[in-house]
Scaffold this active site. Structure first.
Site, PDB file in Angstrom:
ATOM      1  N   GLU A  84       0.830  -1.207   0.000  1.00 37.82           N
ATOM      2  CA  GLU A  84       0.000   0.000   0.000  1.00 37.82           C
ATOM      3  C   GLU A  84       0.860   1.250   0.000  1.00 37.82           C
ATOM      4  O   GLU A  84       1.756   1.398   0.830  1.00 37.82           O
ATOM      5  CB  GLU A  84      -0.897   0.027   1.251  1.00 37.82           C
ATOM      6  CG  GLU A  84      -1.991  -1.000   1.216  1.00 37.82           C
ATOM      7  CD  GLU A  84      -3.027  -0.769   2.312  1.00 37.82           C
ATOM      8  OE1 GLU A  84      -3.033   0.314   2.929  1.00 37.82           O
ATOM      9  OE2 GLU A  84      -3.821  -1.700   2.546  1.00 37.82           O
TER      10      GLU A  84
ATOM     11  N   GLU B  94     -12.719   1.617   2.750  1.00 39.33           N
ATOM     12  CA  GLU B  94     -12.153   1.610   4.100  1.00 39.33           C
ATOM     13  C   GLU B  94     -13.171   2.143   5.095  1.00 39.33           C
ATOM     14  O   GLU B  94     -13.996   2.984   4.749  1.00 39.33           O
ATOM     15  CB  GLU B  94     -10.948   2.549   4.169  1.00 39.33           C
ATOM     16  CG  GLU B  94      -9.705   2.085   3.449  1.00 39.33           C
ATOM     17  CD  GLU B  94      -8.558   3.049   3.739  1.00 39.33           C
ATOM     18  OE1 GLU B  94      -7.518   2.563   4.201  1.00 39.33           O
ATOM     19  OE2 GLU B  94      -8.698   4.265   3.505  1.00 39.33           O
TER      20      GLU B  94
HETATM   21  P1  C2E Z   1      -4.504   3.251   6.795  1.00 36.44           P
HETATM   22  O1  C2E Z   1      -3.501   2.461   6.045  1.00 36.44           O
HETATM   23  O2  C2E Z   1      -5.496   3.991   5.990  1.00 36.44           O
HETATM   24  O3  C2E Z   1      -5.180   2.261   7.766  1.00 36.44           O
HETATM   25  C1  C2E Z   1      -6.526   2.260   8.064  1.00 36.44           C
HETATM   26  C2  C2E Z   1      -6.774   2.903   9.382  1.00 36.44           C
HETATM   27  O4  C2E Z   1      -8.178   2.982   9.608  1.00 36.44           O
HETATM   28  C3  C2E Z   1      -6.235   2.115  10.554  1.00 36.44           C
HETATM   29  O5  C2E Z   1      -5.814   3.016  11.557  1.00 36.44           O
HETATM   30  C4  C2E Z   1      -7.426   1.343  11.023  1.00 36.44           C
HETATM   31  O6  C2E Z   1      -7.361   0.963  12.368  1.00 36.44           O
HETATM   32  C5  C2E Z   1      -8.496   2.383  10.814  1.00 36.44           C
HETATM   33  N1  C2E Z   1      -9.817   1.762  10.668  1.00 36.44           N
HETATM   34  C6  C2E Z   1     -10.122   0.584  10.145  1.00 36.44           C
HETATM   35  N2  C2E Z   1     -11.464   0.394  10.125  1.00 36.44           N
HETATM   36  C7  C2E Z   1     -12.005   1.518  10.632  1.00 36.44           C
HETATM   37  C8  C2E Z   1     -13.351   1.950  10.877  1.00 36.44           C
HETATM   38  O7  C2E Z   1     -14.323   1.292  10.606  1.00 36.44           O
HETATM   39  N3  C2E Z   1     -13.547   3.187  11.425  1.00 36.44           N
HETATM   40  C9  C2E Z   1     -12.479   3.967  11.750  1.00 36.44           C
HETATM   41  N4  C2E Z   1     -12.712   5.154  12.282  1.00 36.44           N
HETATM   42  N5  C2E Z   1     -11.197   3.603  11.527  1.00 36.44           N
HETATM   43  C10 C2E Z   1     -10.989   2.380  10.990  1.00 36.44           C
HETATM   44  P2  C2E Z   1      -4.470   2.846  12.301  1.00 36.44           P
HETATM   45  O8  C2E Z   1      -4.176   1.433  12.568  1.00 36.44           O
HETATM   46  O9  C2E Z   1      -4.491   3.790  13.446  1.00 36.44           O
HETATM   47  O10 C2E Z   1      -3.428   3.352  11.227  1.00 36.44           O
HETATM   48  C11 C2E Z   1      -3.398   4.655  10.829  1.00 36.44           C
HETATM   49  C12 C2E Z   1      -2.470   4.834   9.685  1.00 36.44           C
HETATM   50  O11 C2E Z   1      -1.120   4.619  10.063  1.00 36.44           O
HETATM   51  C13 C2E Z   1      -2.699   3.880   8.531  1.00 36.44           C
HETATM   52  O12 C2E Z   1      -3.772   4.306   7.759  1.00 36.44           O
HETATM   53  C14 C2E Z   1      -1.398   3.905   7.830  1.00 36.44           C
HETATM   54  O13 C2E Z   1      -1.357   5.012   6.964  1.00 36.44           O
HETATM   55  C15 C2E Z   1      -0.427   4.124   8.964  1.00 36.44           C
HETATM   56  N6  C2E Z   1       0.226   2.850   9.298  1.00 36.44           N
HETATM   57  C16 C2E Z   1      -0.238   1.868  10.071  1.00 36.44           C
HETATM   58  N7  C2E Z   1       0.654   0.865  10.119  1.00 36.44           N
HETATM   59  C17 C2E Z   1       1.690   1.218   9.344  1.00 36.44           C
HETATM   60  C18 C2E Z   1       2.926   0.596   8.955  1.00 36.44           C
HETATM   61  O14 C2E Z   1       3.249  -0.535   9.334  1.00 36.44           O
HETATM   62  N8  C2E Z   1       3.757   1.298   8.152  1.00 36.44           N
HETATM   63  C19 C2E Z   1       3.411   2.509   7.687  1.00 36.44           C
HETATM   64  N9  C2E Z   1       4.276   3.146   6.890  1.00 36.44           N
HETATM   65  N10 C2E Z   1       2.269   3.125   8.005  1.00 36.44           N
HETATM   66  C20 C2E Z   1       1.403   2.477   8.825  1.00 36.44           C
HETATM   67 MG    MG Z   2      -6.293   4.238   4.363  1.00 36.71          MG
HETATM   68 MG    MG Z   3      -3.367   1.278   4.642  1.00 35.59          MG
END
Ligand code: C2E
Ligand code: MG
Ligand code: MG
Length: 689
Positions: A563, A650
């Site tokens: 991604e 998403e």
């Molecule tokens: P993302 O890739 O867009 O991941 C989706 C985010 O939406 C995730 O937040 C997930 O927990 C959240 N989410 C999923 N379903 C729902 C829902 O129904 N409602 C709401 N309100 N939120 C939902 P998360 O885990 O806090 O991650 C935030 C961002 O951090 C991610 O957005 C991604 O851009 C980044 N991230 C997370 N893990 C990694 C990683 O291993 N490496 C990198 N480079 N970025 C990461």
């Molecule tokens: Mg996303």
């Molecule tokens: Mg993502």
């Protein structure tokens, strides 16, 4: 012409001297030496001797008929001394071809002896000029003058008692603009500015009385004939000559050097592009204002201004355009702010401002308004109209600090905080300091945390919308800090990107997620999505790295979905494109994350071959609010189709959202409606259960 063994010697040491050089083979005959063969004669020797060609030179060099009758005896005598001592200096008048006599001082030395044959090196110095000007000086001094007098340094001799010039070389005369006839009737202190005269007189009389040699070094201005002052570095020495105390001065004109230094200082104090004071001068001015303010109980506001969209302008329109904008911003700041306000250009799009006569904290807002007014009118570059916006961080004297450095760093801290929180204005507060301190704390805690195994991935199921079957998972990083508890990526990913730590973190999560998910993926045919930051794409070896980890963990490449966000894709698009192509050739799928939130989505959809588009949560959460969002999502799905990509929604939280998405034709989805991100164990249970 010169014997090969001596050629380098001549080239290196002798060719540049204001002296003639020759090599002569001579034969001992009774008590005398007869010149046999002139092996070498330097061009200068030929010019001393007149119009002589090398062949005729030999016949005139040692020819007694060319020697002044009064000097012939000494000339012949010196030959006998030469045979005894192998080295001799002699002075004689030599008749040049045109009948004029030259005062020549000649040095002769025997280089080689074999039988009755001698190889001689001769050196001629022409003392005629000096002899005429300084009849009273000994020839040894004249020799010295003749050689050093022509050097590109000033050389003067002067009488310490009456201060009269005894000698000034051509360089001195050139710098001072006097002819020798004019200078010789002056006294040393007459070429020194009035304000130094007394000092110089005292120095001279002191040296005249001191019965020993004493040297001095001065940097002092001398006054030229036209009244101009020139700075001179001067080394003086004192010696006794006959009954006189004589001063020698060797000096160089330091004016060009000083001019250069002053110019450099100016450049350092003023930014050459905008003409505004530099950061250094800004700090100096602030220092002065603080001193004044402390006396008068005056308050100051120190502000740092940053143009928010300048980098893009530079990137799209080029540096030339960027520079023109900076110049105009500087001009507008000068025109739009009070004259007494201090404006400075630090670097790039950073400006510094100091406002005096400030009361209360509302003033930063006022300043920001003024700056907004100043920038409101679009900038016109070629045919483009550019609208700039700015951010401001500020600190107050004396409230926030008492030194210029402290105030500036606090204003910068406030600006940084404003940037990070997306605000336009921020005044320094201890809270800002706290959050910056927290950042510093997190920075090192992250590094330690990774080593201590505090980071781990969680997995959010991805379902097929038609039957809610789990088809894959997205790995999302988490940090369990021993004191702070469980931290979401929002708390640390940005910081990790900023510090570069993301690349270690990325490596870790890549290996960990592939290791953990490899069995599930193979058994259940699931795919795994992994997020990558722009920073990770700076490593051109990224594809090789991923390939290696896939091999080592036995993970099927086609089940690996990478991604990227549009911002990632935007940075260095060329390189990113090349990396993505390589990854696709390995069988890896490319997913465009957070689609619709960046501002060049379409462009990248055209340029990059993507396998899947993730519709951002923002669009999904708006689906129920009306017709419009539905149309937008429908369009995105259509767009994805048109480039051959699948669509994933998403953040699906409600059944109604799911229904609409299914109806629109979106294939996959993830969200709390199905499952939140889960630990490995929970995820395994869910899949197997
Ligand atoms: P993302 O890739 O867009 O991941 C989706 C985010 O939406 C995730 O937040 C997930 O927990 C959240 N989410 C999923 N379903 C729902 C829902 O129904 N409602 C709401 N309100 N939120 C939902 P998360 O885990 O806090 O991650 C935030 C961002 O951090 C991610 O957005 C991604 O851009 C980044 N991230 C997370 N893990 C990694 C990683 O291993 N490496 C990198 N480079 N970025 C990461
Ligand atoms: Mg996303
Ligand atoms: Mg993502």
């Amino acid at each position: 012409m010169f014997p090969p063994s001596l050629e380098p010697l001549y080239e290196r040491y002798l060719a540049g001297l204001p002296a003639g050089v020759y090599l002569l083979e001579a034969r001992v005959q009774e008590e005398d030496l007869k010149p046999e063969r002139l092996l070498f004669a330097s061009p200068r020797l030929a010019s001393f001797a007149g119009e002589e060609s090398p062949e005729t030179l030999q016949t005139v060099l040692w020819n007694p008929l060319r020697i002044h009758p009064e000097d012939r005896r000494g000339f012949e005598e010196s030959i006998r001394r030469l045979m005894k001592e192998n080295e001799v200096w002699r002075v004689f008048r030599f008749e040049r071809g045109d009948g004029h006599y030259l005062w020549i001082k000649e040095g002769l030395s025997v280089l080689e002896k074999s039988g009755s044959r001698l190889l001689l090196l001769g050196l001629w110095v022409d003392l005629t000029e000096e002899k005429e000007a300084f009849a009273e000086l000994q020839t040894d001094h004249l020799l010295w003058l003749s050689i050093f007098g022509k050097a590109p340094v000033g050389l003067i001799l002067y009488d310490l008692e009456d201060g009269r010039f005894l000698y000034a070389n051509p360089y001195t005369l050139k710098v001072l603009g006097y002819a020798w006839e004019e200078l010789r009737i002056k006294r040393v202190w007459e070429v020194v500015p009035l304000r130094f005269r007394q000092e110089i007189k005292e120095n001279l009389s002191w040296r005249a009385k001191a019965g020993r040699s004493c040297s001095f070094f001065y940097e002092l201005p001398l006054v030229t004939k036209t009244g101009e002052e020139r700075m001179v570095s001067l080394l003086t020495e004192t010696f006794q000559w006959k009954d006189r105390r004589v001063g020698v001065g060797i000096g160089v004109d330091a004016t060009p050097q000083l001019f250069l230094e002053r110019r450099l200082a100016e450049v350092a104090f003023f930014d050459p592009l905008t003409g505004l004071p530099s950061r250094d001068l800004f700090l100096e001015k602030l220092r002065a204002l603080i001193l004044r303010g402390a006396r008068k109980r005056e308050h100051l506001l120190v502000a740092v201004l940053d143009l928010t969209n300048f980098r893009e302008i530079n990137a799209t329109l080029g540096y030339e355009a960027g520079n023109r904008i900076l110049k105009e911003v500087a001009a507008r700041l000068c025109g739009g702010l009070r004259k007494s306000d201090i404006k400075s250009h630090f670097f790039a799009d950073k400006f510094g401002l100091i406002f005096t006569d400030i009361r209360g904290t509302y003033s930063l807002q006022v300043v920001f308004h003024k700056v907004q007014e100043i920038l409101k009118k679009p900038f016109r570059i070629n045919s483009h109209e550019i609208v700039l916006s700015a951010r401001i961080g500020g600190a107050l004297f004396p409230r926030d600090g008492e030194t210029p450095e402290e105030l500036l760093s606090k204003a910068e801290a406030a600006l940084k905080r404003a940037k990070e929180s997306g605000e336009d204005v921020a005044l320094y507060s201890p809270e800002i300091e706290r959050s910056l301190a927290e950042e510093a704390f997190l920075r090192s805690a992250m590094v330690e945390g990774l080593a201590r195994g505090e980071f781990f991935p969680v997995y959010q199921p991805i379902v097929r919308l038609s039957d809610r079957r789990i088809v894959g998972a997205e790995a999302l990083i988490r940090w369990h800090h021993p004191e702070l508890g469980l931290l979401p990526p929002a708390r640390f990913i940005g910081l990790a990107e900023k510090t570069g730590f993301i690349s270690e973190l990325g490596d870790f999560i890549l290996r960990k997620a592939l290791e953990e998910m490899s069995p599930l993926v193979s058994q259940n045919g699931l795919f795994l999505c992994l997020n990558f930051s722009g920073r990770q794409f700076r490593e051109t070896s990224l594809p090789q790295k991923i390939e290696r980890v896939l091999k080592e963990t036995g993970f099927p490449p086609e089940k690996f979905h990478l991604e990227i966000t549009e911002t990632t894709a935007m940075e260095k698009a060329e390189r990113t494109l090349a990396i993505l192509e390589k990854l696709r050739s390995l069988g890896i799928k490319i997913v465009l994350d957070d689609f619709g939130m960046g501002y060049s989505s379409m462009k990248y959809l055209v340029e990059f071959e993507v396998d899947k588009i993730k519709i951002d949560r923002f669009f999904v959460s708006n689906l129920l609010s009306g017709e419009k969002p539905r149309h937008v999502v429908r369009t995105i799905v259509g767009l994805a189709r048109s480039v051959g990509a699948r669509c994933l929604a998403e953040g699906i939280e409600r059944e109604e959202e799911l229904e609409i998405l299914k109806e629109i034709g979106c294939e996959e989805g993830q969200g709390f409606l199905f499952a939140p991100p889960l630990t490995l164990e929970k995820f395994q249970e869910l899949v197997k259960g």
